[in-house]
Motif scaffolding. Sequence first.
Motif, PDB file in Angstrom:
ATOM      1  N   LEU A  36      -7.261   0.847   4.163  1.00  0.00           N
ATOM      2  CA  LEU A  36      -8.499   1.591   3.912  1.00  0.00           C
ATOM      3  C   LEU A  36      -8.548   2.866   4.760  1.00  0.00           C
ATOM      4  O   LEU A  36      -9.009   3.907   4.293  1.00  0.00           O
ATOM      5  N   LEU A  37      -8.067   2.783   5.985  1.00  0.00           N
ATOM      6  CA  LEU A  37      -8.038   3.975   6.846  1.00  0.00           C
ATOM      7  C   LEU A  37      -7.121   5.049   6.273  1.00  0.00           C
ATOM      8  O   LEU A  37      -7.373   6.247   6.446  1.00  0.00           O
ATOM      9  N   ARG A  38      -6.068   4.630   5.586  1.00  0.00           N
ATOM     10  CA  ARG A  38      -5.176   5.597   4.938  1.00  0.00           C
ATOM     11  C   ARG A  38      -5.793   6.148   3.644  1.00  0.00           C
ATOM     12  O   ARG A  38      -5.589   7.307   3.299  1.00  0.00           O
ATOM     13  N   ASP A  39      -6.543   5.310   2.926  1.00  0.00           N
ATOM     14  CA  ASP A  39      -7.073   5.691   1.620  1.00  0.00           C
ATOM     15  C   ASP A  39      -8.336   6.544   1.682  1.00  0.00           C
ATOM     16  O   ASP A  39      -8.626   7.279   0.746  1.00  0.00           O
ATOM     17  N   PHE A  40      -9.121   6.415   2.742  1.00  0.00           N
ATOM     18  CA  PHE A  40     -10.403   7.111   2.827  1.00  0.00           C
ATOM     19  C   PHE A  40     -10.349   8.198   3.885  1.00  0.00           C
ATOM     20  O   PHE A  40      -9.572   8.137   4.829  1.00  0.00           O
ATOM     21  N   GLU A  41     -11.224   9.183   3.731  1.00  0.00           N
ATOM     22  CA  GLU A  41     -11.250  10.357   4.607  1.00  0.00           C
ATOM     23  C   GLU A  41     -11.604  10.019   6.056  1.00  0.00           C
ATOM     24  O   GLU A  41     -10.955  10.481   6.979  1.00  0.00           O
ATOM     25  N   GLY A  42     -12.643   9.269   6.277  1.00  0.00           N
ATOM     26  CA  GLY A  42     -13.092   9.016   7.642  1.00  0.00           C
ATOM     27  C   GLY A  42     -13.543   7.582   7.840  1.00  0.00           C
ATOM     28  O   GLY A  42     -13.629   6.790   6.886  1.00  0.00           O
ATOM     29  N   VAL A  43     -13.858   7.248   9.085  1.00  0.00           N
ATOM     30  CA  VAL A  43     -14.222   5.869   9.412  1.00  0.00           C
ATOM     31  C   VAL A  43     -15.552   5.458   8.781  1.00  0.00           C
ATOM     32  O   VAL A  43     -15.735   4.291   8.466  1.00  0.00           O
ATOM     33  N   GLU A  44     -16.478   6.386   8.593  1.00  0.00           N
ATOM     34  CA  GLU A  44     -17.752   6.020   7.958  1.00  0.00           C
ATOM     35  C   GLU A  44     -17.534   5.552   6.517  1.00  0.00           C
ATOM     36  O   GLU A  44     -18.181   4.621   6.058  1.00  0.00           O
ATOM     37  N   ARG A 131     -10.397   6.401  16.347  1.00  0.00           N
ATOM     38  CA  ARG A 131     -11.150   5.686  15.300  1.00  0.00           C
ATOM     39  C   ARG A 131     -12.451   5.124  15.877  1.00  0.00           C
ATOM     40  O   ARG A 131     -12.910   4.063  15.472  1.00  0.00           O
ATOM     41  N   GLU A 132     -13.037   5.844  16.799  1.00  0.00           N
ATOM     42  CA  GLU A 132     -14.181   5.366  17.571  1.00  0.00           C
ATOM     43  C   GLU A 132     -15.330   4.804  16.730  1.00  0.00           C
ATOM     44  O   GLU A 132     -15.928   3.809  17.069  1.00  0.00           O
ATOM     45  N   GLY A 133     -15.658   5.415  15.601  1.00  0.00           N
ATOM     46  CA  GLY A 133     -16.784   4.957  14.790  1.00  0.00           C
ATOM     47  C   GLY A 133     -16.472   3.784  13.884  1.00  0.00           C
ATOM     48  O   GLY A 133     -17.349   3.293  13.187  1.00  0.00           O
ATOM     49  N   LEU A 134     -15.219   3.317  13.899  1.00  0.00           N
ATOM     50  CA  LEU A 134     -14.833   2.222  13.015  1.00  0.00           C
ATOM     51  C   LEU A 134     -15.528   0.923  13.420  1.00  0.00           C
ATOM     52  O   LEU A 134     -15.478   0.505  14.566  1.00  0.00           O
ATOM     53  N   SER A 135     -16.191   0.316  12.465  1.00  0.00           N
ATOM     54  CA  SER A 135     -16.785  -1.001  12.662  1.00  0.00           C
ATOM     55  C   SER A 135     -15.827  -1.994  12.013  1.00  0.00           C
ATOM     56  O   SER A 135     -15.963  -2.354  10.848  1.00  0.00           O
ATOM     57  N   TYR A 136     -14.835  -2.407  12.782  1.00  0.00           N
ATOM     58  CA  TYR A 136     -13.679  -3.153  12.268  1.00  0.00           C
ATOM     59  C   TYR A 136     -14.067  -4.374  11.446  1.00  0.00           C
ATOM     60  O   TYR A 136     -13.498  -4.642  10.398  1.00  0.00           O
ATOM     61  N   ALA A 137     -15.036  -5.136  11.900  1.00  0.00           N
ATOM     62  CA  ALA A 137     -15.422  -6.366  11.207  1.00  0.00           C
ATOM     63  C   ALA A 137     -16.650  -6.162  10.319  1.00  0.00           C
ATOM     64  O   ALA A 137     -17.380  -7.099  10.024  1.00  0.00           O
ATOM     65  N   GLU A 138     -16.867  -4.947   9.866  1.00  0.00           N
ATOM     66  CA  GLU A 138     -18.041  -4.597   9.044  1.00  0.00           C
ATOM     67  C   GLU A 138     -18.163  -5.472   7.799  1.00  0.00           C
ATOM     68  O   GLU A 138     -19.253  -5.679   7.277  1.00  0.00           O
ATOM     69  N   ILE A 139     -17.073  -6.021   7.357  1.00  0.00           N
ATOM     70  CA  ILE A 139     -17.094  -6.889   6.180  1.00  0.00           C
ATOM     71  C   ILE A 139     -18.047  -8.075   6.381  1.00  0.00           C
ATOM     72  O   ILE A 139     -18.676  -8.541   5.437  1.00  0.00           O
ATOM     73  N   LEU A 140     -18.190  -8.544   7.642  1.00  0.00           N
ATOM     74  CA  LEU A 140     -19.102  -9.660   7.925  1.00  0.00           C
ATOM     75  C   LEU A 140     -20.542  -9.298   7.584  1.00  0.00           C
ATOM     76  O   LEU A 140     -21.286 -10.120   7.039  1.00  0.00           O
ATOM     77  N   ASN A 141     -20.960  -8.069   7.923  1.00  0.00           N
ATOM     78  CA  ASN A 141     -22.318  -7.645   7.579  1.00  0.00           C
ATOM     79  C   ASN A 141     -22.518  -7.653   6.070  1.00  0.00           C
ATOM     80  O   ASN A 141     -23.556  -8.085   5.575  1.00  0.00           O
ATOM     81  N   GLY A 142     -21.519  -7.189   5.342  1.00  0.00           N
ATOM     82  CA  GLY A 142     -21.605  -7.200   3.889  1.00  0.00           C
ATOM     83  C   GLY A 142     -21.671  -8.607   3.317  1.00  0.00           C
ATOM     84  O   GLY A 142     -22.442  -8.869   2.384  1.00  0.00           O
TER      85      GLY A 142
END
Length: 191
Positions: A36-44, A131-142
Amino acid sequence: MSKVPLSRTGDIVWSRTSKTNSELFTLTYGVLVAQLLRDFEGVEEVNRELRRMGRNIGVRLIDEYLSKVSLASPSTPPCTAFRQTGDSIAKVAFKMFLGITCDITHTTDKKFVLTLTENPLSTFVEVPPSREGLSYAEILNGVIEGALGAVSLRVKSKFMKQIERGDDVTEIVVEMIERIKDGVGEGYKDE
């Protein structure tokens, strides 16, 4: 019929669930995030995509959760208060799907905080400064938002602390926005 404690229900369901090697699971998730980091422009954008993916997963996991909990503990009543929902997530759902339990604190009628002393998604993870703004486990919130949305609870889930960012625990705040009324949505009504 006697009521089975939620923590025991979590243990029963966990013992009956087929398992995946935790390191394989963690590394596979890491590969997903890296792609995903390769496919998308930024961490947001990556954070939004992880949350979107999590919502889709949550909508599907709630069915499995409800069916397995009803088989493991038929006497368990449905949640009638948001606090009970938090307890079920902390003691049963996290055990069932991630093999861990978490603590629930700061409960009110509209909010609770889940505290994880370990986060299987964050094993072996260090988020680099780039990658400071990356919320690595953001999938859990979803997943939490998707699962609760499927049972008529619109919620907002967000991290307060994250192990992969150097905190000693992961804290997830889950806040109820509204109970969704039963019925057909506006887009489906006959004209």
